[in-house]
Design a protein around this motif. Structure first.
Motif, short mmCIF file in Angstrom:
data_model
loop_
_atom_site.label_atom_id
_atom_site.label_comp_id
_atom_site.label_asym_id
_atom_site.label_seq_id
_atom_site.Cartn_x
_atom_site.Cartn_y
_atom_site.Cartn_z
N PRO A 73 0.84 -1.21 0.00
CA PRO A 73 0.00 0.00 0.00
C PRO A 73 0.87 1.26 0.00
N MET A 74 0.49 2.20 -0.78
CA MET A 74 1.25 3.45 -0.88
C MET A 74 1.04 4.28 0.36
N GLU A 75 2.10 4.86 0.88
CA GLU A 75 2.02 5.72 2.05
C GLU A 75 1.89 7.17 1.62
N ALA A 76 1.14 7.94 2.40
CA ALA A 76 1.08 9.37 2.15
C ALA A 76 2.48 9.96 2.34
N TYR A 77 2.78 11.03 1.62
CA TYR A 77 4.13 11.60 1.67
C TYR A 77 4.06 13.14 1.69
N TYR A 78 5.03 13.71 2.39
CA TYR A 78 5.17 15.16 2.45
C TYR A 78 6.04 15.63 1.29
N THR A 79 5.71 16.79 0.76
CA THR A 79 6.56 17.41 -0.25
C THR A 79 6.34 18.91 -0.23
N ILE A 80 7.29 19.64 -0.75
CA ILE A 80 7.13 21.08 -0.92
C ILE A 80 6.78 21.33 -2.37
N THR A 81 5.65 21.95 -2.62
CA THR A 81 5.19 22.19 -3.97
C THR A 81 4.34 23.45 -4.01
N VAL A 82 4.12 23.95 -5.21
CA VAL A 82 3.18 25.05 -5.41
C VAL A 82 1.88 24.44 -5.91
N LEU A 83 0.85 24.51 -5.10
CA LEU A 83 -0.43 23.94 -5.50
C LEU A 83 -1.02 24.69 -6.68
N PRO A 84 -1.75 24.02 -7.54
CA PRO A 84 -2.37 24.70 -8.69
C PRO A 84 -3.20 25.90 -8.23
N GLY A 85 -2.96 27.03 -8.86
CA GLY A 85 -3.67 28.25 -8.50
C GLY A 85 -3.01 29.06 -7.41
N GLU A 86 -1.97 28.52 -6.75
CA GLU A 86 -1.24 29.23 -5.71
C GLU A 86 0.07 29.78 -6.27
N LYS A 87 0.69 30.66 -5.49
CA LYS A 87 1.93 31.31 -5.97
C LYS A 87 3.15 30.91 -5.18
N GLU A 88 2.97 30.54 -3.91
CA GLU A 88 4.10 30.25 -3.05
C GLU A 88 4.21 28.76 -2.78
N PRO A 89 5.44 28.26 -2.67
CA PRO A 89 5.61 26.85 -2.31
C PRO A 89 5.19 26.60 -0.87
N GLU A 90 4.65 25.43 -0.60
CA GLU A 90 4.21 25.09 0.75
C GLU A 90 4.38 23.61 1.01
N PHE A 91 4.37 23.28 2.29
CA PHE A 91 4.58 21.91 2.75
C PHE A 91 3.24 21.19 2.72
N VAL A 92 3.13 20.16 1.89
CA VAL A 92 1.85 19.51 1.63
C VAL A 92 2.00 18.01 1.82
N LEU A 93 0.96 17.40 2.38
CA LEU A 93 0.88 15.95 2.52
C LEU A 93 -0.06 15.43 1.43
N ILE A 94 0.40 14.44 0.65
CA ILE A 94 -0.30 14.04 -0.57
C ILE A 94 -0.62 12.55 -0.55
N MET A 95 -1.79 12.22 -1.10
CA MET A 95 -2.18 10.83 -1.34
C MET A 95 -2.96 10.75 -2.65
N PRO A 96 -2.47 9.97 -3.63
CA PRO A 96 -3.25 9.76 -4.86
C PRO A 96 -4.39 8.77 -4.63
N PHE A 97 -5.33 8.73 -5.57
CA PHE A 97 -6.45 7.79 -5.53
C PHE A 97 -6.56 7.06 -6.86
N ASN A 98 -6.96 5.79 -6.77
CA ASN A 98 -7.30 5.01 -7.96
C ASN A 98 -8.80 4.78 -7.98
N PRO A 99 -9.40 4.64 -9.18
CA PRO A 99 -10.79 4.16 -9.23
C PRO A 99 -10.85 2.69 -8.84
N GLN A 100 -12.00 2.26 -8.39
CA GLN A 100 -12.14 0.87 -7.94
C GLN A 100 -11.81 -0.10 -9.08
#
Length: 930
Positions: free
Chosen positions: A706-733
């Motif tokens: 199972p994939m673990e959630a992970y922290y990364t520094i990124t600029v979210l779509p629509g934002e201007k500044e980089p920030e510390f974000v916790l990310i988890m992708p999803f698959n369809p069933q």
């Protein structure tokens, strides 16, 4: 020894045992008081002690009074039975037998007097009352939360009661019902037993209802029991909203239209049964009482069991969705509320966009913080490079972010703790373990994306004392409190306290904190030795009146001892503040299993969670501070009323620590798992599970996990500044492509905000396992991996990270090589996938350059003290291809190209020639370096 002496000895032994137990309990209580006082939480200790012990005493006294009252009501019958039994003396006549009574036989019935009988009843009541009070251990929070409860401001959809009624009131009522019902039942059993014995003493046939006293007494108790049972049925109707018997968690059609009716009817029937029992005290028609009780039992079976089954089978199942639709809507709405899923912002994320070189240049802050080091291989590498001595241990690798030399950087760090079990056997003496080796020392820190020429982490902080090329400094490196389990230590003694190794010798120090329990008298030393079961404290001459005992040094034991009513995250992490002191930050949760209609997230039925508290623990002096992170949570508001001086606001946390709070991974995992189902808000879609998502898997090492959630520094779509974000992708069933990804924000005013980016359902976006499959199917990469696995080393495939860059995705997976002779993984390759391209290169920059061209990598000057990221020729294992291997690969590609040319596959012919050109270029480079 005669019988009387043996009895006296037994009493003395029992009394001595009780006395020792009381002394031990009191001594432990005294040391706990001193410990809470040293942390300035004595008010918490008093509240806990007063409510816990006070509740036990109150319950014990009430139970004692009830038992004694009921037993005293039987006293007259007992005395009458004794007198009646005296007149019943069997006569034996035998002229040939002479009976000599010596010593004179004592008739036990003569010993029963009203006073002695009262004393026996009081003793029995006291003992049972004490035992009964011990059954409510830990229920003090239930009582306090009831009296200090806070309204949620949201009502349930069935009974229109505030959610706080279910969280705070209903558990208290259930506790009260359980206590009263068991108390009445115990009184009935005890009283019936007394009447049974007295009836037997009369020489009767054990018909206890023959006598009016027994009949009246037991009838009243039975009537009280059924009155209480009526209240129990009324409480049960509220628990329907926590039912798990329907199509979803919470009350369904059958619960509301069948089970609820049953509980209401049984509530009335129980009261009627109680009235019948009372009436028959005077009517003396006991068959009517039996009929009433049996009737209640039959109705409870028919209405509570048979009728709901019939409704479910013949009314609900033939038309299940239409029957359950309103209750599905309730489950969706309240489950979203319970997990804060209703606050997640939903946005569209365009699919099919292709990144350009300029996009990589414009998002260098994201690219430079892509995590190439996974904590598992990095922990092994840290252990080899930075533990320095046998007795030091880097237990965990944590992820955080810092402003380093003016740049926002994501880093990995670990605290160097003391592990006394790793001392040499001859060095594991009491002096060493309690007085000398008292603490760990320093921190190791490295950026998530940098690697030396040898494939090792490029340290920002390393060695003892900790030094590095950055502006981060550690001024207080001593670690007295952490995640190790070395037990208590004694500081400020006559023995020198080891600080850290220094050259050929050692440096020593003196503890400057005040968080310990002071040994300022011989009596306190005796009490400490008794509580800690350590007699050597009394024998040593090194302890002085200035010495302190540091207790509960493991923070996972220390913090829950102060606040046992909170639940805790699995991963506390260290933070270095602006003054160079080391703190531990730990997330705590308020949870409940009583939120109506909410789906549980664990096996204990918990279905509500909030990250309401952030905790800081000073690694040097052990000071603990609790900060409220979610002031809207009614449960933490209630605890704030119970412990008015315990919690501080998040604004009171020092700024340099508040910069390091992060969205907790445990909570995020729970929310992500629940969101796979509860992103659907339409009951029809939800019922059919038409749009159910799943959490993805990845290939780690050689296994799919199972994939673990992970922290990364990124600029979210629509934002201007980089920030510390916790990310988890999803698959369809039942699919491997990616349908969406969830991000939790951690910086500044955006802390705690969550956003989900959804992809168009009609377009393909590669999921993690699809990228893993493409890696396995790439002939160049797969051949190289197989080659390395056969050359005295093993390949470790790291976590696959899905990194949002602008309005597209970048997939990055590091590869580590580990020699069979050394457990020190080295970062040797980085695999990058973007669109239809996938490459494997020694560094991330080279991989990006391979995909996007020279323009993707800016000319960057190396900062002073950092190492170049281009790997040099290693000694073992050799990650570069040898000349022989490259030549063989070139011959293979040439033959492959000729075969495709003969077959007329011009596209394949061109692709083979392009690969041949790349191999020949590598062959030329290798030849020049040898």
């Amino acid at each position: 020894m005669n019988q009387r002496s043996r009895t006296s000895l037994g009493i003395i032994i029992v009394a001595a045992t009780i006395l020792v137990a009381l002394i031990g309990w009191g001594a432990g209580l005294y040391i706990d008081w001193l410990w809470f006082k040293s942390l300035n939480y004595q008010q918490v200790f008093i509240t806990y002690l007063a409510s816990n012990i006070g509740l036990k005493i109150l319950v014990g006294i009430i139970m004692f009074a009830l038992l004694l009252l009921n037993l005293m009501l039987t006293r007259k019958s007992v005395l009458q039975a004794v007198e009646a039994s005296k007149a019943f003396r069997p006569m034996f006549e035998d002229d040939n037998v002479i009976t000599i009574n010596y010593p004179p036989r004592v008739d036990w019935r003569e010993q029963i007097t009203p006073g002695r009988l009262t004393a026996v009843f009081a003793g029995i009541s006291l003992l049972l009352g004490f035992l009964y009070s011990s059954t409510i251990s830990g229920e003090w929070t239930t009582v306090l939360k009831f009296f200090k409860q806070t309204a949620f401001g949201t009502n349930d959809p069935i009974f229109n009661k505030d959610i706080g009624f279910y969280i705070f009131s209903l558990p208290f009522y259930q506790l009260l019902y359980r206590l009263l019902a068991s108390a009445i039942f115990l009184n009935i059993v005890l009283v019936a037993l007394v009447y049974l014995l007295t009836d037997t003493a009369r020489g009767g046939l054990t018909k206890i209802f023959r006598f009016p006293a027994a009949r009246y007494h037991l009838s009243v108790l039975a009537a009280l029991f059924f009155i209480l049972k009526s209240w129990g049925y009324r409480l049960d109707q509220y628990f329907l909203l926590l039912s798990s018997s329907g199509v979803v968690h919470g009350a369904g059609y059958t619960d509301i239209h069948a089970s609820l009716l049953a509980y209401r009817v049984l509530t009335v029937l129980s009261l009627i049964t109680a009235a019948v029992i009372i009436a028959n005290i005077f009517l003396k028609r006991f068959r009517i009482t039996a009929y009433a009780i049996v009737g209640l039992l039959v109705v409870s079976i028919l209405l509570g069991g048979v009728y709901p089954s019939v409704v479910q089978k013949f009314i609900v199942l033939p038309n299940e969705f239409n029957r359950e639709a309103p209750y599905l809507a309730n489950n969706i709405k309240l489950s979203q509320q319970a997990y804060n899923l209703d606050t997640i912002e939903r946005k569209d994320f365009p699919a099919g966009r292709t990144l350009q070189a300029q996009d990589i240049l414009d998002n260098r802050n994201t690219i430079e913080n892509i995590r190439l080091w996974d904590w598992q291989p990095l922990q092994q590498t840290y252990s080899q490079l930075q533990e320095m001595r046998l007795y030091y241990e880097l237990k965990n690798i944590d992820v955080d972010r810092y402003m380093i030399n003016g740049e926002y950087r994501q880093v990995m760090l670990a605290v160097r703790e003391m592990n006394q079990n790793q001392l040499q056997q001859q060095a594991q003496t009491w002096i060493n373990q309690r007085l000398v080796y008292t603490h760990g020392y320093g921190v190791a820190m490295s950026p998530v994306n940098e690697v030396t020429g040898e494939g090792l982490p490029n340290f920002f902080l390393k060695d003892i004392p900790p030094v590095g090329p950055t502006d981060i400094q550690v001024t207080r490196p001593e670690i007295y409190y952490g995640e190790s389990d070395d037990g208590y230590v004694i500081v400020n003694t006559k023995t020198k306290e080891f600080d850290h190794p220094q050259g050929d010798g050692n440096a020593y120090c003196l503890y400057e904190g005040t968080s310990g329990v002071k040994v300022n008298s011989f009596l306190r030393k005796v009490i400490l030795a008794f509580v800690l079961t350590d007699y050597k404290m009394l024998l040593t001459g090194d302890i002085t009146n200035d010495s302190q005992v540091l207790l509960y040094r493991n923070i996972k034991e220390r913090v829950p001892k102060i606040a046992p009513f909170l639940s805790y995250d699995s991963d506390p992490y260290p933070v270095i503040d602006s003054k160079g002191e080391i703190y531990w930050m730990w997330d705590a949760y308020t949870i409940s299993n009583m939120y109506p209609y909410s789906e549980p997230f664990d096996s204990r039925g918990n279905n509500y969670i909030r990250n309401s508290v952030k905790i800081t623990i000073n690694a040097y002096d052990g000071a603990v501070q609790f900060y409220i992170a979610d002031s809207k949570d009614p449960i933490i508001q209630t605890y704030s009323k119970i412990f008015p001086n315990m919690f501080k606001t998040l604004e009171q946390m020092p700024d340099d620590l508040r910069e390091h709070i992060r969205y907790p991974e445990d909570l995020f995992q729970i929310q992500a798992r629940m969101y796979t189902l509860y992103h659907m808000t339409d009951p029809q879609v939800f019922y059919n599970r038409e749009d159910k998502w799943t959490l993805p898997t990845e290939k780690y090492g050689n296994e799919e996990k199972p994939m673990e959630a992970y922290y990364t520094i990124t600029v979210l779509p629509g934002e201007k500044e980089p920030e510390f974000v916790l990310i988890m992708p999803f698959n369809p069933q039942n699919k491997k492509n990616m349908i969406a990804w969830l991000g939790a924000r951690s910086d500044g005013e955006n802390y705690g905000k969550m956003v989900v980016y959804e992809f168009p359902k009609q377009e393909l976006v590669y999921g993690p396992m699809q990228i893993e499959a493409r890696i396995d199917q790439d002939t160049v990469i797969s051949q190289q991996l197989s080659l390395w696995d056969q050359r005295g080393s093993s390949v470790i495939r790291g976590n696959l990270l899905v990194i949002p860059v602008k309005d597209s995705l970048l997939y990055v997976e590091p590869l580590y090589l580990q020699s069979e002779q050394s457990r020190m993984p080295e970062l040797r390759r980085v695999i990058v996938a973007a669109g239809d391209k996938i490459v494997m290169e020694p560094t991330l920059d080279l991989a990006l350059q391979k995909i996007f061209g020279e323009g993707a990598i800016p000319g960057k000057q190396q900062e002073p003290g950092t190492q170049p990221q281009t790997p040099t020729e290693p000694t073992e294992p050799v990650p570069q291809d040898t000349v022989k291997e490259l030549a063989a690969e070139a011959n293979r590609l040439y033959d492959e190209a000729q075969a495709k040319l003969k077959a007329g596959d011009w596209a394949g012919y061109g692709a083979s020639l392009e690969q041949l050109k790349q191999v020949l270029t590598k062959l030329q480079e290798q030849s020049q370096t040898q």
